[in-house]
Design a protein around this motif. Structure first.
Motif, PDB file in Angstrom:
ATOM      1  N   ASP A 102      39.839  52.977  52.012  1.00  0.00           N
ATOM      2  CA  ASP A 102      39.833  52.494  53.393  1.00  0.00           C
ATOM      3  C   ASP A 102      41.109  51.762  53.793  1.00  0.00           C
ATOM      4  OD1 ASP A 102      37.217  53.410  53.447  1.00  0.00           O
ATOM      5  OD2 ASP A 102      36.343  51.434  53.064  1.00  0.00           O
ATOM      6  N   THR A 116      49.731  56.453  62.676  1.00  0.00           N
ATOM      7  CA  THR A 116      48.377  56.567  63.224  1.00  0.00           C
ATOM      8  C   THR A 116      48.359  57.443  64.468  1.00  0.00           C
ATOM      9  OG1 THR A 116      47.727  54.410  62.341  1.00  0.00           O
ATOM     10  CG2 THR A 116      46.449  55.260  64.202  1.00  0.00           C
ATOM     11  N   ALA A 228      37.263  45.418  64.839  1.00  0.00           N
ATOM     12  CA  ALA A 228      36.485  46.174  63.849  1.00  0.00           C
ATOM     13  C   ALA A 228      35.211  45.457  63.443  1.00  0.00           C
ATOM     14  CB  ALA A 228      37.335  46.465  62.618  1.00  0.00           C
ATOM     15  N   TRP A 234      33.353  49.579  63.884  1.00  0.00           N
ATOM     16  CA  TRP A 234      33.997  49.932  62.624  1.00  0.00           C
ATOM     17  C   TRP A 234      34.258  51.426  62.482  1.00  0.00           C
ATOM     18  CZ3 TRP A 234      36.763  49.318  58.482  1.00  0.00           C
ATOM     19  CH2 TRP A 234      36.611  50.210  57.417  1.00  0.00           C
ATOM     20  N   SER A 235      33.315  52.248  62.825  1.00  0.00           N
ATOM     21  CA  SER A 235      33.418  53.689  62.551  1.00  0.00           C
ATOM     22  C   SER A 235      34.500  54.373  63.361  1.00  0.00           C
ATOM     23  CB  SER A 235      32.070  54.379  62.828  1.00  0.00           C
ATOM     24  OG  SER A 235      31.737  54.278  64.199  1.00  0.00           O
ATOM     25  N   ARG A 236      35.030  53.693  64.389  1.00  0.00           N
ATOM     26  CA  ARG A 236      36.045  54.329  65.224  1.00  0.00           C
ATOM     27  C   ARG A 236      37.283  53.451  65.389  1.00  0.00           C
ATOM     28  NH1 ARG A 236      34.408  56.689  69.306  1.00  0.00           N
ATOM     29  NH2 ARG A 236      32.182  56.786  68.874  1.00  0.00           N
ATOM     30  N   THR A 237      37.504  52.517  64.455  1.00  0.00           N
ATOM     31  CA  THR A 237      38.613  51.577  64.603  1.00  0.00           C
ATOM     32  C   THR A 237      39.583  51.660  63.429  1.00  0.00           C
ATOM     33  OG1 THR A 237      37.241  50.035  65.874  1.00  0.00           O
ATOM     34  CG2 THR A 237      39.250  49.153  64.882  1.00  0.00           C
ATOM     35  N   VAL A 238      40.882  51.728  63.756  1.00  0.00           N
ATOM     36  CA  VAL A 238      41.953  51.581  62.780  1.00  0.00           C
ATOM     37  C   VAL A 238      42.603  50.227  63.029  1.00  0.00           C
ATOM     38  CG1 VAL A 238      44.166  52.451  61.944  1.00  0.00           C
ATOM     39  CG2 VAL A 238      42.369  54.065  62.659  1.00  0.00           C
ATOM     40  N   THR A 239      42.549  49.353  62.037  1.00  0.00           N
ATOM     41  CA  THR A 239      43.079  48.004  62.152  1.00  0.00           C
ATOM     42  C   THR A 239      44.424  47.927  61.439  1.00  0.00           C
ATOM     43  OG1 THR A 239      40.847  47.076  62.175  1.00  0.00           O
ATOM     44  CG2 THR A 239      42.650  45.570  61.646  1.00  0.00           C
ATOM     45  N   SER A 258      43.685  49.653  57.951  1.00  0.00           N
ATOM     46  CA  SER A 258      42.383  49.851  57.321  1.00  0.00           C
ATOM     47  C   SER A 258      41.439  50.483  58.322  1.00  0.00           C
ATOM     48  CB  SER A 258      41.811  48.530  56.792  1.00  0.00           C
ATOM     49  OG  SER A 258      41.642  47.594  57.854  1.00  0.00           O
ATOM     50  N   GLY A 259      40.445  51.165  57.787  1.00  0.00           N
ATOM     51  CA  GLY A 259      39.468  51.825  58.634  1.00  0.00           C
ATOM     52  C   GLY A 259      38.655  52.809  57.822  1.00  0.00           C
TER      53      GLY A 259
END
Length: 400
Positions: A102, A116, A228, A234-239, A258-259
């Motif tokens: 992740d 990204t 997130a 969470w399921s659709r987030t890139v941090t 992370s994601g």
């Protein structure tokens, strides 16, 4: 001046990165830093500290170099740093990550952002929603991806976006909602209502949320809240974050994202053909930093809050109107009370008038958005206290 060919020109022109004839426009940061060097002005324009980070972090890097940690690290990042990032996210935000699925270590947050967008944008019909004014790399990365940039204004003085305007901007064409919180250049921290609406709109329109959180430990009141961690996000987030701002090591360029593993895998497929890997001896050093005790993180936020207060008071005394920041390195001031009508002209004259450099907020806007920030200037508080005090003393000349 040079001209750029090819398909990138169209999207770059739309983002205000090049002139209509394709001439590459030099960044205001390069121009103002050169002016600072030429005039001997104090550079409160660019956001980099003038003090070293924690000794234990620096010593870990020195030791790693001496111990031979100087070749390519693993593609995702060293195991120790991956685990340190996972521990950090659990410790501060109660977000559980698989360190080897992740998380991806990158060459700073800027590469994380570029990789990204290149990975997740499908084509020119996709749109990226961003809050304006915005960090200038966002427009460049969007242009590289080929997507259309759609802006949502965040207006003086609190720079919280209007929820109706946000809702109007996000449509079924939106592929990415790009969030910077705490925010550069405005110093704003988005409200809970804004975060909730971003997640709601992303779910409704099946968009991905990409968050730039490099100032996460520089929130002045309370703790940072990652998107997130919001319900359903969470399921659709890139941090995205990095160690540069937290540990005063901006030149090391150690960032990470992370994601969910499928999104991280897609980004890795792009990232491995950009820098491949980077910063081998700096990765264990940043891992050491992420494991520092809570009082360190509280102290850096408190120190920057105090410096921002000194800067803000000095700007007010000099005749500016000031937006009080909630986080980040930056304070935005309105030069209109001083007679300014154009922040670009004001900032180009300021070094010779007072010996201080600031950056016009027009550098963070599209051509269409310039009128919203026409007289606004960004100043950086990430300098030594004595330097800030000297700068505000010089700015007092504006009153005379």
């Amino acid at each position: 001046m040079h001209q750029i060919p090819g398909a990138w020109r169209r999207t770059a022109q739309g983002a205000g990165l090049v002139d209509a004839d394709g001439t590459i426009r030099p960044t205001i940061f390069a121009e103002m830093s050169a002016l600072a060097a030429e005039t001997g002005a104090i550079n409160l324009g660019q956001g980099f500290p003038d003090e070293d980070g924690p000794t234990v972090v620096l010593e870990t890097a020195r030791r790693a170099i001496a111990d031979g940690v100087n070749q390519y690290p693993p593609g995702r990042g060293t195991s120790d740093l991956l685990h340190a990032i996972a521990e950090h996210q659990q410790r501060f935000y109660d977000i559980a990550l698989d360190p080897h699925r992740d998380i991806l270590v990158t060459a700073g947050a800027t590469e994380a952002l570029a990789a990204t967008l290149l990975a997740l944008i499908d084509g020119p019909d996709d749109e990226i929603v961003v809050f304006e004014p915005f960090y200038d790399a966002y427009a460049a990365a969007a242009a590289l991806s080929g997507a259309r940039l759609v802006t949502v204004p965040s207006r003086w003085p609190d720079f919280q976006p209007d929820l109706d305007e946000l809702s109007h901007a996000v449509t079924d064409r939106t592929r990415v909602i790009l969030v910077n919180d705490p925010h550069n250049p405005t110093g704003a921290v988005f409200s809970a209502e804004v975060r909730t609406e971003i997640v709601r709109l992303a779910e409704h329109h099946d968009a991905i949320i990409v968050t730039d959180e490099v100032y996460e430990h520089l929130v002045f009141d309370g703790r940072h809240v990652p998107i997130a961690s919001e319900p359903g996000a969470w399921s659709r987030t890139v941090t995205i974050s990095s160690g540069g701002k937290t540990f005063a090591t901006t030149g090391w360029k150690i960032g990470w994202l992370s994601g969910p593993a499928p999104l991280v895998d897609a980004i890795l497929a792009v990232k491995q053909y950009l820098t491949y890997v980077n910063g081998a001896p700096f990765q264990p050093a940043i891992a050491t930093g992420l494991r520092m005790p809570d009082d360190f993180f509280a102290s850096i936020a408190g120190a920057l809050r105090d410096k921002s207060a000194i800067l803000g008071a000095g700007l007010r005394a000099a005749g500016f109107d000031v937006s009080t920041p909630s986080g980040s390195y930056f304070t935005v001031a309105d030069a209109a009370p001083l007679g300014a009508t154009d922040a670009d002209e004001f900032c180009r004259a300021l070094p010779r008038r007072t010996g201080v450099v600031g950056i016009p907020l027009t550098a963070f806007s599209t051509p269409e958005g310039r009128s919203e920030v026409a007289t606004l200037v960004r100043f950086a508080a990430c300098k030594r206290t004595d330097v800030i005090e000297q700068a505000v003393g010089r700015l007092a000349l504006l009153r005379s």
